[in-house]
Design a protein around this motif. Structure first.
Motif, PDB file in Angstrom:
ATOM      1  N   ALA A   1       0.829  -1.209   0.000  1.00  0.00           N
ATOM      2  CA  ALA A   1       0.000   0.000   0.000  1.00  0.00           C
ATOM      3  C   ALA A   1       0.863   1.259   0.000  1.00  0.00           C
ATOM      4  CB  ALA A   1      -0.927  -0.003   1.214  1.00  0.00           C
TER       5      ALA A   1
ATOM      6  N   ASP B   1       0.697   4.006  -3.046  1.00  0.00           N
ATOM      7  CA  ASP B   1       0.304   5.403  -2.851  1.00  0.00           C
ATOM      8  C   ASP B   1       1.377   6.359  -3.363  1.00  0.00           C
ATOM      9  OD1 ASP B   1      -1.826   6.976  -2.095  1.00  0.00           O
ATOM     10  OD2 ASP B   1      -1.126   7.274  -0.047  1.00  0.00           O
TER      11      ASP B   1
ATOM     12  N   TYR C   1      -0.327   8.368  -6.341  1.00  0.00           N
ATOM     13  CA  TYR C   1      -0.768   9.669  -5.839  1.00  0.00           C
ATOM     14  C   TYR C   1       0.380  10.556  -5.362  1.00  0.00           C
ATOM     15  CZ  TYR C   1      -5.630   8.161  -6.063  1.00  0.00           C
ATOM     16  OH  TYR C   1      -6.863   7.732  -6.506  1.00  0.00           O
TER      17      TYR C   1
ATOM     18  N   ARG D   1       2.131  10.242  -2.721  1.00  0.00           N
ATOM     19  CA  ARG D   1       2.024  10.455  -1.273  1.00  0.00           C
ATOM     20  C   ARG D   1       2.994   9.547  -0.519  1.00  0.00           C
ATOM     21  NH1 ARG D   1       0.673  15.068  -0.880  1.00  0.00           N
ATOM     22  NH2 ARG D   1       1.141  15.048  -3.108  1.00  0.00           N
TER      23      ARG D   1
ATOM     24  N   GLY E   1      -4.725  -1.371   3.234  1.00  0.00           N
ATOM     25  CA  GLY E   1      -4.533  -0.258   2.319  1.00  0.00           C
ATOM     26  C   GLY E   1      -5.441   0.903   2.650  1.00  0.00           C
ATOM     27  N   HIS E   2      -6.707   0.607   2.931  1.00  0.00           N
ATOM     28  CA  HIS E   2      -7.686   1.669   3.235  1.00  0.00           C
ATOM     29  C   HIS E   2      -7.210   2.527   4.399  1.00  0.00           C
ATOM     30  CE1 HIS E   2     -11.830   3.341   3.533  1.00  0.00           C
ATOM     31  NE2 HIS E   2     -11.508   3.433   4.817  1.00  0.00           N
TER      32      HIS E   2
ATOM     33  N   TYR F   1      -4.201   2.818   5.673  1.00  0.00           N
ATOM     34  CA  TYR F   1      -2.969   3.540   5.357  1.00  0.00           C
ATOM     35  C   TYR F   1      -3.274   4.753   4.473  1.00  0.00           C
ATOM     36  CZ  TYR F   1       1.392   5.035   3.456  1.00  0.00           C
ATOM     37  OH  TYR F   1       2.447   5.841   3.089  1.00  0.00           O
ATOM     38  N   PHE F   2      -4.118   4.584   3.466  1.00  0.00           N
ATOM     39  CA  PHE F   2      -4.430   5.695   2.562  1.00  0.00           C
ATOM     40  C   PHE F   2      -5.102   6.851   3.300  1.00  0.00           C
ATOM     41  CE2 PHE F   2      -4.965   2.129  -0.752  1.00  0.00           C
ATOM     42  CZ  PHE F   2      -3.601   2.074  -0.959  1.00  0.00           C
TER      43      PHE F   2
ATOM     44  N   THR G   1     -11.403   7.479   0.155  1.00  0.00           N
ATOM     45  CA  THR G   1     -10.459   6.434   0.558  1.00  0.00           C
ATOM     46  C   THR G   1     -10.945   5.052   0.143  1.00  0.00           C
ATOM     47  OG1 THR G   1      -9.787   7.833   2.411  1.00  0.00           O
ATOM     48  CG2 THR G   1      -9.133   5.536   2.497  1.00  0.00           C
TER      49      THR G   1
ATOM     50  N   ARG H   1      -9.888   4.726  -3.349  1.00  0.00           N
ATOM     51  CA  ARG H   1      -8.454   4.462  -3.424  1.00  0.00           C
ATOM     52  C   ARG H   1      -8.137   3.007  -3.074  1.00  0.00           C
ATOM     53  NH1 ARG H   1      -4.429   7.954  -2.305  1.00  0.00           N
ATOM     54  NH2 ARG H   1      -4.328   7.835  -0.026  1.00  0.00           N
ATOM     55  N   ASP H   2      -8.799   2.466  -2.053  1.00  0.00           N
ATOM     56  CA  ASP H   2      -8.504   1.066  -1.713  1.00  0.00           C
ATOM     57  C   ASP H   2      -9.077   0.110  -2.756  1.00  0.00           C
ATOM     58  OD1 ASP H   2     -10.923  -0.540  -0.824  1.00  0.00           O
ATOM     59  OD2 ASP H   2     -11.098   0.937   0.749  1.00  0.00           O
TER      60      ASP H   2
ATOM     61  N   PHE I   1      -6.489   0.115  -5.514  1.00  0.00           N
ATOM     62  CA  PHE I   1      -5.329  -0.630  -5.022  1.00  0.00           C
ATOM     63  C   PHE I   1      -5.587  -2.129  -5.127  1.00  0.00           C
ATOM     64  CE2 PHE I   1      -3.629  -2.535  -0.946  1.00  0.00           C
ATOM     65  CZ  PHE I   1      -2.315  -2.683  -1.377  1.00  0.00           C
TER      66      PHE I   1
END
Length: 884
Positions: free
Chosen positions: A240, A244, A248, A250, A303-304, A306-307, A330, A333-334, A337
């Protein structure tokens, strides 16, 4: 019954806080029944507040106030007002001032699992949404952001590990076997992101080097016996972090990232800054204890959370009405991922299945609300599929409209413009507009209007002019408080197929040159629009809403022949699967209708069987996707197409179709099973996962034959399985059949796994979801089982939740016994854990979708729950909105 109607909070009434808190210094003297909390706050007037000389109101619940000091001077009782929910100081200085508050709390008595509570032998916190007010008096709202330092003091033998947000900056030993640790979080955060954990924990540690070269220490804390189940979670975290950075830009901003796995937790996980607290089911995995789906779910949740470090923590929501700002974004995003890490087609289908079976029902029921709600009584009730999953679809639509590059420009601007701020959904959309030079004014209606839009498409082919005319209409049904809806901005992805199955290039009338694309995204903005495609030598088959480009109900007059064609040829993986689901649903609904009339059909439509035979005859690189194509729509999916749901007829019809497919295609299913029944324990690559999924779908079909050799096949797989995926799949077929070894297999499974809580959760859920008669009696027995505990949310979800939400034929039995059982336990849970009680209650909320007899029985239970003395705000809101 409640003595007072709870207060409703409205978005329109939002005002900035009167005061801000710049720093928070917390000192905990930890004890399971008597924790002392000293909070030192640096407070100042908010220049954005519209009020002059306001009182300072601090939120607080279930706290014992010991003392208050203002700028070092102790206050007496005449200088403040204290109630069950607040501490008010009528007069405070105009200049910044220091406030010290000492409170005492009882974590052991906190069965609601909000604030500081006892989980087995550990002390831990859950502060989102409003749990911090159960720790100390505070301005407990997300737009009050402060820097925190936290000192934890505890008995070292009972609590050797002491964790909080940020970086560990000091520690030491004290007399009488006590010790202390001090933590500092250098980033401002709202109170809902505060966390602490204290207990006997072991640590798995690793390192990650960011793209800029910074080394980050990664730690996962678990109970000692779970140390061998952390490898997958650790690798998922590193995956993750890398994803990211690549997608992104990040990077992680602290030197330490910690995850703690606990068993008593109302949610899946919580993104507290630097110290994520997880439900054990979202961390622990080993091939013999966790299924392939568990492995994928764990990576997605890791992942969720962490994002969230950037989309939720560094930039948070201004108020709880903006919850989807962090959660919808988020979740999207997950999802992306996970799609990159697994099968993108299967991931997208899973997402849409959830929307259609769960979220669309939420949109169509009494609890319908916009992605950005207008009001609430209890904020915990708005952690919903609408806010999360539909919110993610809204974000996905922005990417569809702007393209991936345009969406990335928008997120880059969002991070640059709003870092360290508490903002709104509109602020996010504004960044998308400004970064791409577009106007998304109409698109914003997705945030403010509730309900699922209905899109009707009619296709008319003009052979003489080689033109296809698409007439598209949109509407949205009334929802509570919103009887009339304005048109949405809907991205409608369209493709056209020639009679031989090849894709056609799409050229709209008025375009001087062919566009060259075989999928076009049309902007549907009006109630009625027409789109004319030119240069088509033959009548095409329309592939509409490709990739499920918008969360809408699509209506097209499709013949079985046309659906079978799309099921065999559509290159869009979602639409291909969807055509198969629609074809099967039409066949099952037709059969259910005849069964409801008392008819006894003997044959299933041969077109469905031939469509499945063609799918089986093709070569598939993605075996997980192949397995999905062979899976019939669920009873929930089918019921969503009915005006009045008949759960008995739907179940009987679906089982009839499944048995017919099993009997007709038996040799194909046996061949596929044998081909893919290989020992790949420990392998979780796409091929191994796909083989297990395909094999177990075939076993599920074969089990419908109820033959001695299939009984033996299921039992052999159950006893020889080296992965939980294969063992639980085999046990599922055994439980849902008349296999004579059912009781023995269930007993063997329990004895083998009795010390593993997460596996025993599966054991409970399998029995609770059995579709055979007698399941309710078995659920009653299991409620008294020594391993069942109503105070453990995972247990409640695995038995009561699984039965009421995933076993429609038994839960909706005509005698209403299922409804009464659920209501009994919602009432008990109301006093123990209102959040979980309210979640369980939602199984009764769609009562209007059933026949008059079931409506009456469900409504009676809702009324009984609403009338309970001292009913919680959580449960009261769900019950009353359902009845209104």
């Amino acid at each position: 019954m409640r003595e007072h109607t709870p207060k409703t909070i409205y978005l329109k009434d939002y005002t900035p806080p009167d005061y801000l808190i710049d720093t928070v210094d917390l000192f905990f003297e930890l004890d399971e029944e008597n924790t002392r909390v000293t909070a030192k706050l640096r407070v100042r007037r908010n220049p954005e507040s519209p009020r002059e000389n306001p009182e300072l109101e601090l939120n607080g619940e279930e706290l014992l106030l010991e003392s208050i000091k203002l700028n070092g001077r102790g206050l007496n009782a005449s200088e403040y007002r204290l109630s069950e929910e607040s501490l008010v100081l009528p007069s405070v200085p105009d200049r910044p001032f220091d406030l010290e508050i000492v409170t005492r709390i009882n974590p052991k008595a906190n069965t609601a699992l909000e604030g500081l509570y006892l989980s087995k032998d550990m002390l831990c916190t859950q502060c989102e949404a409003q749990g911090f007010r159960k720790i100390t008096y505070f301005i407990d709202r997300p737009d009050v952001m402060a820097k925190y330092t936290t000192t934890l003091v505890a008995d070292k033998s009972r609590y050797p590990v002491l964790l909080s947000n940020g970086n560990r900056i000091a520690s030491g030993e004290l007399k009488n076997g006590r010790h202390w640790v001090k933590w500092e979080d250098p980033f401002k955060k709202p109170s809902y992101l505060f966390a602490l954990v204290a207990g006997r924990l072991e640590c798995v540690e690793d390192r990650y080097v960011t793209r800029s070269g910074k080394e980050v220490t990664l730690q996962i804390f678990v109970e000692k016996h779970d140390l061998d189940k952390c490898d997958h979670a650790m690798q998922s975290l590193k995956n993750a972090m890398r994803w990211d950075e690549e997608n992104y830009g990040r990077e992680y901003d602290l030197n330490l990232y910690m995850i703690v796995a606990i068993s008593h937790f109302n949610m899946g996980a919580m993104e507290n800054k630097g110290l994520n607290v997880f439900n054990t089911k979202c961390v622990l995995a080993r091939p013999d204890t966790a299924t392939d789906s568990d492995y994928e779910h764990i990576e997605g949740v890791i992942g969720h959370e962490y994002f969230h470090n950037w989309t939720g923590n560094r930039i948070t929501c201004r108020d709880w009405f903006q919850l989807s700002l962090k959660e919808g974004l988020t979740v999207f995003r997950d999802q992306e991922f996970s799609a990159d890490r697994t099968s993108r087609a299967v991931k997208r289908i899973d997402e849409v299945n959830m929307l259609r079976t769960k979220q669309f029902a939420e949109d169509a029921g009494p609890l319908a609300h916009p992605v950005r709600p207008e009001s609430y009584i209890e904020i915990n009730n708005f952690y919903t599929l609408t806010v999360y999953e539909k919110g993610a679809e809204v974000v996905r639509m922005m990417q569809t409209l702007l393209g991936k590059d345009g969406f990335r420009r928008g997120t880059d601007l969002y991070f640059q413009r709003h870092d360290g701020q508490a903002v709104t959904c509109d602020d996010f959309v504004k960044c998308m507009e400004d970064a791409n030079g577009v106007d998304l004014t109409q698109f914003r209606r997705w945030y403010s209007q509730a309900g699922t839009p209905e899109v009707h498409i009619a296709a008319d082919y003009d052979a003489a002019n080689r033109v296809l005319n698409l007439t598209v209409r949109q509407s949205c049904p009334p929802t509570p408080g919103q009887p009339v809806k304005a048109p949405f901005h809907i991205p409608l992805a369209i493709g056209l197929l020639a009679p031989d199955g090849t894709e056609l290039p799409l050229q709209l009338e008025g375009e001087t040159e062919p566009h060259g694309q075989t999928t076009r995204v049309l902007d549907l903005k009006e109630p009625d629009q027409q789109f004319r495609f030119v240069g088509l030598p033959e009548k095409p088959v329309v592939s509409a809403l490709r990739g499920f480009s918008a969360p809408v109900r699509l209506h097209m007059n499709r013949s079985d022949q046309e659906l079978a064609f799309l099921f065999s040829h559509d290159p869009d993986p979602f639409n291909r699967w969807d055509a198969g689901q629609q074809l099967a649903t039409q066949v099952i609904l037709d059969l259910a209708g005849r069964l409801s009339k008392g008819e006894t059909p003997t044959r299933v439509d041969s077109r469905l069987i031939e469509a499945y035979r063609r799918i089986i005859g093709q070569d598939w690189a993605d075996l997980s996707y192949f397995a999905l194509l062979l899976t019939l729509p669920s009873e929930e999916y089918i019921s969503a197409s009915m005006a009045i749901v008949d759960p008995d007829a739907v179940h009987q019809a679906r089982q009839t179709v499944k048995r017919e497919l099993a009997a007709t295609l038996e040799q194909d299913f046996r061949r596929l099973y044998q081909t893919h029944h290989v020992d790949e324990a420990g392998r979780f690559d796409a091929e191994a996962v796909g083989r297990r999924r395909l094999k177990n779908v075939c076993l599920s079909y074969l089990s419908e034959l109820e033959t001695e050799d299939v009984y033996r096949l299921s039992v052999r797989q159950f006893r020889e399985a080296r992965t939980m995926t294969d063992q639980i799949a085999a046990l599922s077929t055994i439980v849902n059949s008349h296999n004579p070894e059912k009781s023995d297999c269930l007993a063997e499974f329990y004895e083998r796994w009795r010390d593993d809580d997460l596996v025993i959760d599966k054991w409970f859920a399998l029995q609770a979801t059995c579709h055979l008669p007698g399941t309710l009696d078995r659920v009653r027995e299991l409620l008294s089982h020594p391993a069942f505990d109503l105070k453990v949310p995972n247990r409640v979800r695995s038995l009561i939740g699984a039965f009421s939400q995933s076993n429609p034929v038994n839960f909706h039995a005509r005698d209403g016994a299922g409804y009464a059982l659920l209501a009994d336990h919602v009432i008990t849970l109301n006093a123990l854990n209102p959040q979980v009680a309210a979640r369980m209650l939602t199984a009764l909320t769609p009562w209007r979708r059933y026949d008059k007899h079931r409506q009456r029985l469900m409504r009676e239970q809702l009324q009984r729950i609403a009338g309970v003395e001292n009913v919680s705000k959580d449960v009261y809101e769900v019950a009353m909105k359902s009845l209104s």
